[in-house]
Design a protein around this motif. Structure first.
Motif, PDB file in Angstrom:
ATOM      1  N   THR A 109      47.834  29.033  38.514  1.00 41.97           N
ATOM      2  CA  THR A 109      48.037  30.027  37.314  1.00 41.97           C
ATOM      3  C   THR A 109      46.858  30.802  36.568  1.00 41.97           C
ATOM      4  O   THR A 109      47.168  31.829  36.350  1.00 41.97           O
ATOM      5  CB  THR A 109      48.935  29.207  36.076  1.00 41.97           C
ATOM      6  OG1 THR A 109      50.187  28.706  36.900  1.00 41.97           O
ATOM      7  CG2 THR A 109      49.107  29.734  34.815  1.00 41.97           C
ATOM      8  N   PRO A 110      45.776  30.120  36.454  1.00 41.54           N
ATOM      9  CA  PRO A 110      44.566  30.739  35.955  1.00 41.54           C
ATOM     10  C   PRO A 110      44.071  32.013  37.155  1.00 41.54           C
ATOM     11  O   PRO A 110      43.383  32.775  36.450  1.00 41.54           O
ATOM     12  CB  PRO A 110      43.587  29.786  36.164  1.00 41.54           C
ATOM     13  CG  PRO A 110      44.071  28.313  36.059  1.00 41.54           C
ATOM     14  CD  PRO A 110      45.593  28.632  36.913  1.00 41.54           C
ATOM     15  N   TYR A 111      44.609  31.971  38.230  1.00 43.55           N
ATOM     16  CA  TYR A 111      44.317  33.030  38.965  1.00 43.55           C
ATOM     17  C   TYR A 111      45.309  34.272  39.022  1.00 43.55           C
ATOM     18  O   TYR A 111      45.157  35.180  39.896  1.00 43.55           O
ATOM     19  CB  TYR A 111      44.360  32.720  40.489  1.00 43.55           C
ATOM     20  CG  TYR A 111      43.011  31.539  40.687  1.00 43.55           C
ATOM     21  CD1 TYR A 111      41.754  32.056  41.053  1.00 43.55           C
ATOM     22  CD2 TYR A 111      43.126  30.270  40.522  1.00 43.55           C
ATOM     23  CE1 TYR A 111      40.705  31.092  41.362  1.00 43.55           C
ATOM     24  CE2 TYR A 111      42.017  29.611  40.734  1.00 43.55           C
ATOM     25  CZ  TYR A 111      41.038  29.868  41.181  1.00 43.55           C
ATOM     26  OH  TYR A 111      39.656  29.201  41.286  1.00 43.55           O
ATOM     27  N   ASN A 112      46.222  34.197  38.170  1.00 36.49           N
ATOM     28  CA  ASN A 112      47.197  35.333  37.949  1.00 36.49           C
ATOM     29  C   ASN A 112      46.461  36.726  37.594  1.00 36.49           C
ATOM     30  O   ASN A 112      45.303  36.750  37.007  1.00 36.49           O
ATOM     31  CB  ASN A 112      48.308  35.254  36.545  1.00 36.49           C
ATOM     32  CG  ASN A 112      49.105  34.202  37.022  1.00 36.49           C
ATOM     33  OD1 ASN A 112      49.365  33.809  38.263  1.00 36.49           O
ATOM     34  ND2 ASN A 112      49.922  33.494  36.102  1.00 36.49           N
ATOM     35  N   ASN A 113      46.868  37.707  38.346  1.00 34.92           N
ATOM     36  CA  ASN A 113      46.177  39.007  38.136  1.00 34.92           C
ATOM     37  C   ASN A 113      45.859  39.327  36.765  1.00 34.92           C
ATOM     38  O   ASN A 113      45.025  39.986  36.493  1.00 34.92           O
ATOM     39  CB  ASN A 113      46.886  39.914  38.970  1.00 34.92           C
ATOM     40  CG  ASN A 113      46.669  39.726  40.577  1.00 34.92           C
ATOM     41  OD1 ASN A 113      46.619  38.622  41.183  1.00 34.92           O
ATOM     42  ND2 ASN A 113      46.894  40.823  41.125  1.00 34.92           N
ATOM     43  N   SER A 114      46.620  39.348  35.995  1.00 34.13           N
ATOM     44  CA  SER A 114      46.773  39.718  34.693  1.00 34.13           C
ATOM     45  C   SER A 114      45.643  39.180  33.624  1.00 34.13           C
ATOM     46  O   SER A 114      44.940  39.555  33.146  1.00 34.13           O
ATOM     47  CB  SER A 114      48.038  39.516  33.939  1.00 34.13           C
ATOM     48  OG  SER A 114      48.470  38.121  34.113  1.00 34.13           O
ATOM     49  N   LEU A 115      45.484  37.604  34.077  1.00 35.94           N
ATOM     50  CA  LEU A 115      44.632  36.853  33.501  1.00 35.94           C
ATOM     51  C   LEU A 115      43.067  37.243  34.041  1.00 35.94           C
ATOM     52  O   LEU A 115      42.238  37.364  33.067  1.00 35.94           O
ATOM     53  CB  LEU A 115      44.756  35.248  33.742  1.00 35.94           C
ATOM     54  CG  LEU A 115      45.807  34.873  32.949  1.00 35.94           C
ATOM     55  CD1 LEU A 115      46.170  33.375  33.299  1.00 35.94           C
ATOM     56  CD2 LEU A 115      45.701  34.949  31.375  1.00 35.94           C
ATOM     57  N   GLN A 116      42.875  37.482  35.397  1.00 37.61           N
ATOM     58  CA  GLN A 116      41.834  37.762  36.014  1.00 37.61           C
ATOM     59  C   GLN A 116      41.180  38.994  35.431  1.00 37.61           C
ATOM     60  O   GLN A 116      39.943  39.355  35.214  1.00 37.61           O
ATOM     61  CB  GLN A 116      41.907  37.847  37.545  1.00 37.61           C
ATOM     62  CG  GLN A 116      41.992  36.320  38.229  1.00 37.61           C
ATOM     63  CD  GLN A 116      40.754  35.537  37.964  1.00 37.61           C
ATOM     64  OE1 GLN A 116      39.704  36.039  38.121  1.00 37.61           O
ATOM     65  NE2 GLN A 116      40.832  34.144  37.357  1.00 37.61           N
ATOM     66  N   THR A 117      42.182  40.141  35.502  1.00 38.91           N
ATOM     67  CA  THR A 117      41.734  41.442  34.940  1.00 38.91           C
ATOM     68  C   THR A 117      41.255  41.335  33.714  1.00 38.91           C
ATOM     69  O   THR A 117      40.482  42.089  33.035  1.00 38.91           O
ATOM     70  CB  THR A 117      42.865  42.584  35.036  1.00 38.91           C
ATOM     71  OG1 THR A 117      43.480  42.343  36.205  1.00 38.91           O
ATOM     72  CG2 THR A 117      42.638  43.909  34.756  1.00 38.91           C
ATOM     73  N   GLU A 118      41.939  40.554  32.648  1.00 37.69           N
ATOM     74  CA  GLU A 118      41.447  40.326  31.187  1.00 37.69           C
ATOM     75  C   GLU A 118      40.059  39.679  31.034  1.00 37.69           C
ATOM     76  O   GLU A 118      39.060  40.238  30.245  1.00 37.69           O
ATOM     77  CB  GLU A 118      42.711  39.489  30.458  1.00 37.69           C
ATOM     78  CG  GLU A 118      42.350  39.450  28.813  1.00 37.69           C
ATOM     79  CD  GLU A 118      43.279  38.413  28.423  1.00 37.69           C
ATOM     80  OE1 GLU A 118      43.113  37.914  27.461  1.00 37.69           O
ATOM     81  OE2 GLU A 118      44.429  38.295  29.310  1.00 37.69           O
ATOM     82  N   LYS A 119      39.946  38.657  31.845  1.00 38.79           N
ATOM     83  CA  LYS A 119      38.749  37.978  31.564  1.00 38.79           C
ATOM     84  C   LYS A 119      37.318  38.105  32.661  1.00 38.79           C
ATOM     85  O   LYS A 119      36.282  38.020  32.113  1.00 38.79           O
ATOM     86  CB  LYS A 119      39.082  36.405  31.899  1.00 38.79           C
ATOM     87  CG  LYS A 119      39.939  35.871  30.750  1.00 38.79           C
ATOM     88  CD  LYS A 119      40.328  34.646  30.911  1.00 38.79           C
ATOM     89  CE  LYS A 119      41.273  33.862  29.989  1.00 38.79           C
ATOM     90  NZ  LYS A 119      41.509  32.243  30.087  1.00 38.79           N
ATOM     91  N   ASN A 120      37.679  38.862  33.482  1.00 43.84           N
ATOM     92  CA  ASN A 120      36.672  38.938  34.745  1.00 43.84           C
ATOM     93  C   ASN A 120      36.494  40.225  35.120  1.00 43.84           C
ATOM     94  O   ASN A 120      37.331  41.391  34.962  1.00 43.84           O
ATOM     95  CB  ASN A 120      36.848  37.737  35.891  1.00 43.84           C
ATOM     96  CG  ASN A 120      36.950  36.500  35.515  1.00 43.84           C
ATOM     97  OD1 ASN A 120      36.077  35.913  34.532  1.00 43.84           O
ATOM     98  ND2 ASN A 120      37.605  35.704  36.234  1.00 43.84           N
ATOM     99  N   LYS A 121      35.205  40.700  35.845  1.00 46.69           N
ATOM    100  CA  LYS A 121      34.851  41.939  36.227  1.00 46.69           C
ATOM    101  C   LYS A 121      35.211  41.832  37.688  1.00 46.69           C
ATOM    102  O   LYS A 121      35.375  41.029  38.560  1.00 46.69           O
ATOM    103  CB  LYS A 121      33.295  41.892  36.055  1.00 46.69           C
ATOM    104  CG  LYS A 121      32.637  42.993  36.760  1.00 46.69           C
ATOM    105  CD  LYS A 121      31.206  43.065  36.792  1.00 46.69           C
ATOM    106  CE  LYS A 121      30.578  44.072  37.691  1.00 46.69           C
ATOM    107  NZ  LYS A 121      30.651  45.381  36.825  1.00 46.69           N
ATOM    108  N   GLU A 122      35.595  43.194  38.081  1.00 48.79           N
ATOM    109  CA  GLU A 122      35.931  43.731  39.535  1.00 48.79           C
ATOM    110  C   GLU A 122      34.639  43.940  39.952  1.00 48.79           C
ATOM    111  O   GLU A 122      33.742  44.980  39.804  1.00 48.79           O
ATOM    112  CB  GLU A 122      36.939  44.966  39.569  1.00 48.79           C
ATOM    113  CG  GLU A 122      37.249  45.281  40.989  1.00 48.79           C
ATOM    114  CD  GLU A 122      38.364  46.473  40.903  1.00 48.79           C
ATOM    115  OE1 GLU A 122      38.751  46.828  42.065  1.00 48.79           O
ATOM    116  OE2 GLU A 122      38.510  46.792  39.970  1.00 48.79           O
ATOM    117  N   CYS A 123      34.061  43.055  41.069  1.00 45.31           N
ATOM    118  CA  CYS A 123      32.869  42.985  41.333  1.00 45.31           C
ATOM    119  C   CYS A 123      32.679  44.043  42.824  1.00 45.31           C
ATOM    120  O   CYS A 123      33.395  44.026  43.709  1.00 45.31           O
ATOM    121  CB  CYS A 123      32.241  41.735  41.648  1.00 45.31           C
ATOM    122  SG  CYS A 123      32.367  40.874  40.105  1.00 45.31           S
ATOM    123  N   THR A 124      31.705  44.135  43.169  1.00 41.84           N
ATOM    124  CA  THR A 124      31.272  44.829  44.519  1.00 41.84           C
ATOM    125  C   THR A 124      31.415  43.726  45.764  1.00 41.84           C
ATOM    126  O   THR A 124      30.529  42.635  45.646  1.00 41.84           O
ATOM    127  CB  THR A 124      29.935  45.726  44.513  1.00 41.84           C
ATOM    128  OG1 THR A 124      29.941  46.467  43.304  1.00 41.84           O
ATOM    129  CG2 THR A 124      29.858  46.434  45.992  1.00 41.84           C
TER     130      THR A 124
END
Length: 284
Positions: A109-124
């Protein structure tokens, strides 16, 4: 007569009106004793407080001052039943495998795309995400890279909410334990997971597929800076899907991390860099 003498003697010991002594000591004597103990305990408390203060000055709120660097971090799997590493179920009995599916749902559940987009950065991808401090200036809080659930594809639980358990093609999710400052891999070669059957079960394991492809832990999720410095850190995961494993028999499996700078643990530490578990799928 002797009883009266003894009684009088005890009375005088408790309080002697002639010498004005209480329990054999004058008021000034009792005062000096109390003063000594008050000063003594104040000194002990002050010494303790000073020691704690000096020690606390050596600590960092975000990073351990002293750390036993683990050469080989441990590995764990999900789902798992209590403290055992056994996954046993019957495809005909929903209750036996639905618990595993629910456990994976909760874990992911914490890995849901919506939560990841909200909290974390899209890295290289394919390079370390370094966020070093500038001298005494702390670079906190540190950002974390997105690990989206969809990366796990057929084992994400999005298109198949039962993770393949109902058809005898179960998914197992593997994670590497966190170690502050660890940079796994070397010269751009990311660490990756491989799974195989134990020697006696080699012909039972069948075909497997890994998600992400090749079972890679991408370099962009490292280093890890600690729970307080990286509040939203999401550990990278690797999923293994067993496509045609032998049914109605125990299959003992070992998965291990492969990296140029992470040695595999010894027989004394069986969870260092690897994890072993039993998988049994009953169909009759």
């Amino acid at each position: 007569m002797s009883k009266d003498g003894e009684k009088s003697g005890w009375k005088e010991y408790i309080w002697n009106p002639r010498t004005r002594e209480f329990l054999g000591r004058t008021a000034s004597s009792w005062g000096l004793i109390l003063l000594f103990y008050v000063v003594f305990y104040i000194f002990l408390a002050g010494l303790f407080a000073l020691t704690m203060y000096v020690m606390l000055q050596t600590l960092d709120d975000y990073k351990p001052t002293w750390q036993d660097r683990l050469a080989t971090p441990g590995m764990v799997i999900r789902p798992k039943s209590d403290e055992t590493y056994e996954i046993v179920y019957d495809t005909r009995n929903t209750e036996t495998w639905d618990l595993y599916a629910q456990a994976l749902d909760k874990f992911l559940t914490p890995y849901n795309n919506s939560l990841q987009t909200e909290k974390n950065k899209e890295c290289t991808p394919d390079e370390y995400f370094l966020q070093e401090d500038n001298g005494d200036v702390k670079n906190n809080p540190k950002r974390s890279c997105q690990f989206n659930r969809t990366i796990l594809e057929a084992c994400s639980g999005i298109n198949d909410r039962y993770y393949g358990y109902q058809i005898g093609q179960p998914c197992i999710i593997i994670k590497l334990n966190r170690v502050i400052g660890m940079l796994p891999g070397k010269d751009g070669q990311a660490p990756f997971v491989t799974c195989a059957a134990k020697r006696e079960d080699t012909d039972k394991i069948g075909e497997m597929v890994y998600f992400p492809p090749n079972g890679i832990f991408n370099l962009m999720y490292y280093p890890y800076y600690g729970k307080k410095a990286q509040v939203n850190y999401s550990q990278p995961l690797v999923a293994v899907k067993f496509l045609n494993i032998t049914t109605n028999e125990d299959v003992n499996i070992e998965c291990r991390i492969n990296a140029t700078n992470i040695p595999i643990g010894s027989e004394r530490d069986k969870f260092a860099g690897r994890v072993s578990f039993k998988l049994r799928i009953n169909t009759k």
